[in-house]
Scaffold this motif. Structure first.
Motif, PDB file in Angstrom:
ATOM      1  N   GLY A 197       0.799  -1.222   0.000  1.00 18.77           N
ATOM      2  CA  GLY A 197       0.000   0.000   0.000  1.00 18.77           C
ATOM      3  C   GLY A 197       0.826   1.264   0.000  1.00 18.77           C
ATOM      4  O   GLY A 197       0.275   2.367   0.081  1.00 18.77           O
ATOM      5  N   GLY A 198       2.165   1.107  -0.063  1.00 19.01           N
ATOM      6  CA  GLY A 198       3.037   2.273  -0.143  1.00 19.01           C
ATOM      7  C   GLY A 198       3.525   2.787   1.185  1.00 19.01           C
ATOM      8  O   GLY A 198       4.116   3.863   1.252  1.00 19.01           O
ATOM      9  N   ALA A 199       3.305   2.024   2.270  1.00 16.78           N
ATOM     10  CA  ALA A 199       3.743   2.456   3.595  1.00 16.78           C
ATOM     11  C   ALA A 199       4.608   1.368   4.209  1.00 16.78           C
ATOM     12  O   ALA A 199       4.094   0.332   4.633  1.00 16.78           O
ATOM     13  CB  ALA A 199       2.545   2.742   4.494  1.00 16.78           C
ATOM     14  N   SER A 200       5.903   1.573   4.226  1.00 16.63           N
ATOM     15  CA  SER A 200       6.818   0.557   4.742  1.00 16.63           C
ATOM     16  C   SER A 200       7.228   0.830   6.180  1.00 16.63           C
ATOM     17  O   SER A 200       8.130   0.175   6.697  1.00 16.63           O
ATOM     18  CB  SER A 200       8.073   0.480   3.854  1.00 16.63           C
ATOM     19  N   SER A 201       6.584   1.805   6.838  1.00 19.45           N
ATOM     20  CA  SER A 201       6.934   2.157   8.220  1.00 19.45           C
ATOM     21  C   SER A 201       5.768   1.831   9.148  1.00 19.45           C
ATOM     22  O   SER A 201       4.843   2.640   9.294  1.00 19.45           O
ATOM     23  CB  SER A 201       7.279   3.655   8.331  1.00 19.45           C
ATOM     24  N   PRO A 202       5.791   0.636   9.786  1.00 22.63           N
ATOM     25  CA  PRO A 202       4.743   0.348  10.766  1.00 22.63           C
ATOM     26  C   PRO A 202       4.911   1.262  11.967  1.00 22.63           C
ATOM     27  O   PRO A 202       6.024   1.661  12.316  1.00 22.63           O
ATOM     28  CB  PRO A 202       4.995  -1.114  11.129  1.00 22.63           C
ATOM     29  N   ALA A 203       3.803   1.609  12.589  1.00 18.98           N
ATOM     30  CA  ALA A 203       3.844   2.548  13.711  1.00 18.98           C
ATOM     31  C   ALA A 203       3.682   1.866  15.054  1.00 18.98           C
ATOM     32  O   ALA A 203       3.618   2.538  16.078  1.00 18.98           O
ATOM     33  CB  ALA A 203       2.757   3.613  13.533  1.00 18.98           C
ATOM     34  N   ASN A 204       3.606   0.534  15.069  1.00 21.31           N
ATOM     35  CA  ASN A 204       3.545  -0.172  16.346  1.00 21.31           C
ATOM     36  C   ASN A 204       4.317  -1.475  16.236  1.00 21.31           C
ATOM     37  O   ASN A 204       4.705  -1.904  15.139  1.00 21.31           O
ATOM     38  CB  ASN A 204       2.100  -0.417  16.792  1.00 21.31           C
ATOM     39  N   GLN A 205       4.565  -2.083  17.385  1.00 19.53           N
ATOM     40  CA  GLN A 205       5.357  -3.299  17.423  1.00 19.53           C
ATOM     41  C   GLN A 205       4.488  -4.546  17.414  1.00 19.53           C
ATOM     42  O   GLN A 205       4.760  -5.492  16.692  1.00 19.53           O
ATOM     43  CB  GLN A 205       6.256  -3.290  18.662  1.00 19.53           C
ATOM     44  N   ASP A 206       3.444  -4.555  18.235  1.00 18.94           N
ATOM     45  CA  ASP A 206       2.556  -5.710  18.293  1.00 18.94           C
ATOM     46  C   ASP A 206       1.483  -5.585  17.219  1.00 18.94           C
ATOM     47  O   ASP A 206       0.706  -4.631  17.226  1.00 18.94           O
ATOM     48  CB  ASP A 206       1.894  -5.804  19.673  1.00 18.94           C
ATOM     49  N   VAL A 207       1.442  -6.535  16.306  1.00 16.92           N
ATOM     50  CA  VAL A 207       0.487  -6.533  15.199  1.00 16.92           C
ATOM     51  C   VAL A 207      -0.667  -7.484  15.479  1.00 16.92           C
ATOM     52  O   VAL A 207      -1.834  -7.112  15.343  1.00 16.92           O
ATOM     53  CB  VAL A 207       1.198  -6.887  13.886  1.00 16.92           C
ATOM     54  N   ALA A 208      -0.361  -8.705  15.859  1.00 15.41           N
ATOM     55  CA  ALA A 208      -1.399  -9.710  16.083  1.00 15.41           C
ATOM     56  C   ALA A 208      -1.033 -10.531  17.307  1.00 15.41           C
ATOM     57  O   ALA A 208       0.130 -10.896  17.500  1.00 15.41           O
ATOM     58  CB  ALA A 208      -1.536 -10.625  14.863  1.00 15.41           C
ATOM     59  N   TRP A 209      -2.015 -10.794  18.151  1.00 13.23           N
ATOM     60  CA  TRP A 209      -1.755 -11.569  19.356  1.00 13.23           C
ATOM     61  C   TRP A 209      -3.020 -12.317  19.772  1.00 13.23           C
ATOM     62  O   TRP A 209      -4.119 -11.820  19.648  1.00 13.23           O
ATOM     63  CB  TRP A 209      -1.287 -10.664  20.493  1.00 13.23           C
ATOM     64  N   VAL A 210      -2.795 -13.530  20.280  1.00  8.21           N
ATOM     65  CA  VAL A 210      -3.882 -14.301  20.876  1.00  8.21           C
ATOM     66  C   VAL A 210      -4.130 -13.720  22.259  1.00  8.21           C
ATOM     67  O   VAL A 210      -3.222 -13.664  23.099  1.00  8.21           O
ATOM     68  CB  VAL A 210      -3.531 -15.794  20.977  1.00  8.21           C
ATOM     69  N   THR A 211      -5.339 -13.254  22.513  1.00  9.86           N
ATOM     70  CA  THR A 211      -5.621 -12.634  23.805  1.00  9.86           C
ATOM     71  C   THR A 211      -5.654 -13.689  24.906  1.00  9.86           C
ATOM     72  O   THR A 211      -6.148 -14.802  24.712  1.00  9.86           O
ATOM     73  CB  THR A 211      -6.960 -11.871  23.782  1.00  9.86           C
ATOM     74  N   SER A 212      -5.097 -13.327  26.045  1.00  8.60           N
ATOM     75  CA  SER A 212      -5.060 -14.237  27.188  1.00  8.60           C
ATOM     76  C   SER A 212      -6.472 -14.468  27.727  1.00  8.60           C
ATOM     77  O   SER A 212      -7.285 -13.546  27.793  1.00  8.60           O
ATOM     78  CB  SER A 212      -4.179 -13.652  28.291  1.00  8.60           C
ATOM     79  N   ARG A 213      -6.725 -15.709  28.143  1.00 10.80           N
ATOM     80  CA  ARG A 213      -7.998 -16.031  28.787  1.00 10.80           C
ATOM     81  C   ARG A 213      -7.917 -15.867  30.309  1.00 10.80           C
ATOM     82  O   ARG A 213      -8.927 -15.999  30.996  1.00 10.80           O
ATOM     83  CB  ARG A 213      -8.416 -17.475  28.451  1.00 10.80           C
ATOM     84  N   GLU A 214      -6.711 -15.593  30.808  1.00 12.03           N
ATOM     85  CA  GLU A 214      -6.520 -15.500  32.261  1.00 12.03           C
ATOM     86  C   GLU A 214      -6.311 -14.059  32.742  1.00 12.03           C
ATOM     87  O   GLU A 214      -6.786 -13.690  33.826  1.00 12.03           O
ATOM     88  CB  GLU A 214      -5.300 -16.327  32.705  1.00 12.03           C
TER      89      GLU A 214
END
Length: 370
Positions: A197-214
């Motif tokens: 999409g023309g943007a090679s600079s992500p602005a965060n570190q965590d992209v995808a994560w399984v949310t904790s159930r605890e």
């Protein structure tokens, strides 16, 4: 991608500079000396080279109110806008006294009464008075915060464009979500989609994560593999054309959410309705905090400004006193975070981009939740 017509970069730059000059007048500043890169790019319209990472303050950009002239620390005029002439560039030097000598020759430096800086190191606290011998050095960051908080119409278009890139990347990442995929693979899909999409600079570190159930606001322990029925948070944040676009969603992996997860999504909808109701001109940051009601406040800001990086206002439960002073005004663009958690189920996270308007707000993000 957005169907908006992209703003002319010169018009965009001039609109930002006019806001900065207006705030200099409002804060009675004759000169602004800027070191933070987001502020430099806001005023000058150009990202500086060799400035990645954290570094001490330096006078990277000087804005003079009387002339409207921008002076830039740069060894080359490549990429520098035409309205910053070559004579307004001063050389990079390992010797800070050489930089100060160049700043001292700027028209208006000798006669300036009040000089604002957006940061200051002990070294330059000693050296800047040599360049501005008649001036009082004051905090110039409030002027820049006020300028950047309200977006010009062209800036709103630029933010919409960045959001469109983020949402396209989010859609592709969500399409790759299935039981057995790992979080790193989803991150790779996101990065590839952003670059496409023309943007090679992500602005965060965590992209995808399984949310904790605890535990709330934690990722699930383990090897990062997604299991059937897991609730997976995905956050897309990109810097496109210097502007930050963000969107966040939570998706159930492999099937429709069960009754407990569906009830959690319902709680998120209720939370969003309260947050949405607080997104109006004249509201203050504590109105957004109160929207959480019985839900636990997140350890991250509930809302912050989107623009050239993270702009004001910043509304956080850890900063209740300052939240009371953060007033929403038309033209602000906010990233607003909703988060609910249920033990044994996981969490539903969502982040929306919201433009404050004269009579309410407009949600700029359009991605569905599932």
């Amino acid at each position: 991608m957005s169907t908006e017509i992209l703003p002319d970069v010169a018009v965009l730059r001039c609109g930002r500079r006019e806001r900065a000059l207006a705030q200099m007048e409002a804060h009675d500043l004759d000169v602004l000396v800027l070191g933070r890169q987001a502020n430099v790019r806001y005023v000058a319209g150009v990202p500086q080279r060799w400035m990645a990472g954290t570094r001490p303050f330096a006078p990277n950009c000087v804005l003079v109110r009387a002339t409207g002239a921008v002076h830039l620390l740069s060894a080359t005029d490549e990429g520098v806008p035409e309205d910053i002439p070559h004579d307004n560039l001063y050389e990079v030097s390992w010797n800070p006294t050489n930089v100060i000598a160049a700043v001292a020759h700027i028209e208006g430096a000798r006669t300036a009464r009040r000089v604002g800086t957006d940061a200051l190191s002990p070294l330059f606290a000693q050296l800047l008075p040599l360049a501005f011998p008649s001036a009082e050095l004051v905090d110039g960051e409030p002027a820049m915060r006020a300028a950047r908080a309200i977006k010009t119409p062209d800036e709103v278009v630029a933010v919409r464009t960045a959001i469109a890139v983020a949402e396209a990347a989010l859609d592709q990442t969500a399409a790759a979500l299935q039981p057995g995929v790992d979080e790193a693979t989803l991150t790779g899909v996101m990065m590839a989609a952003m670059a496409a999409g023309g943007a090679s600079s992500p602005a965060n570190q965590d992209v995808a994560w399984v949310t904790s159930r605890e535990n709330p606001w934690q990722r699930a322990a383990g090897d990062g593999l997604v299991g059937a029925g897991d609730l997976v948070g995905i956050s897309a944040a990109v810097l496109a054309g210097g502007y930050l676009g963000e969107v966040g969603r939570t998706y159930p992996a492999g099937s429709r959410p069960d009754s407990r997860a569906a009830a959690l999504y319902g709680r998120w909808d209720e939370l969003w309705q309260r947050l949405s109701g607080a997104c109006r001109p004249g509201a203050v940051g504590t109105d957004l905090l109160r929207a959480y009601a019985d839900e636990e406040l997140p350890p991250v800001p509930v809302a912050y400004g989107l623009g050239m990086g993270f702009d004001p206002p910043v509304v956080s439960g850890h900063l209740r006193r300052t939240a009371a002073a953060e007033r929403l005004e038309p033209g602000m663009v906010l990233a607003v975070t909703g988060y609910v958690f249920e033990p044994g189920v996981g969490a539903v996270f969502g982040r929306e981009a919201v433009l404050i308007t004269e009579d309410g707000h407009e949600v700029l993000t359009t991605s569905p939740f599932s």
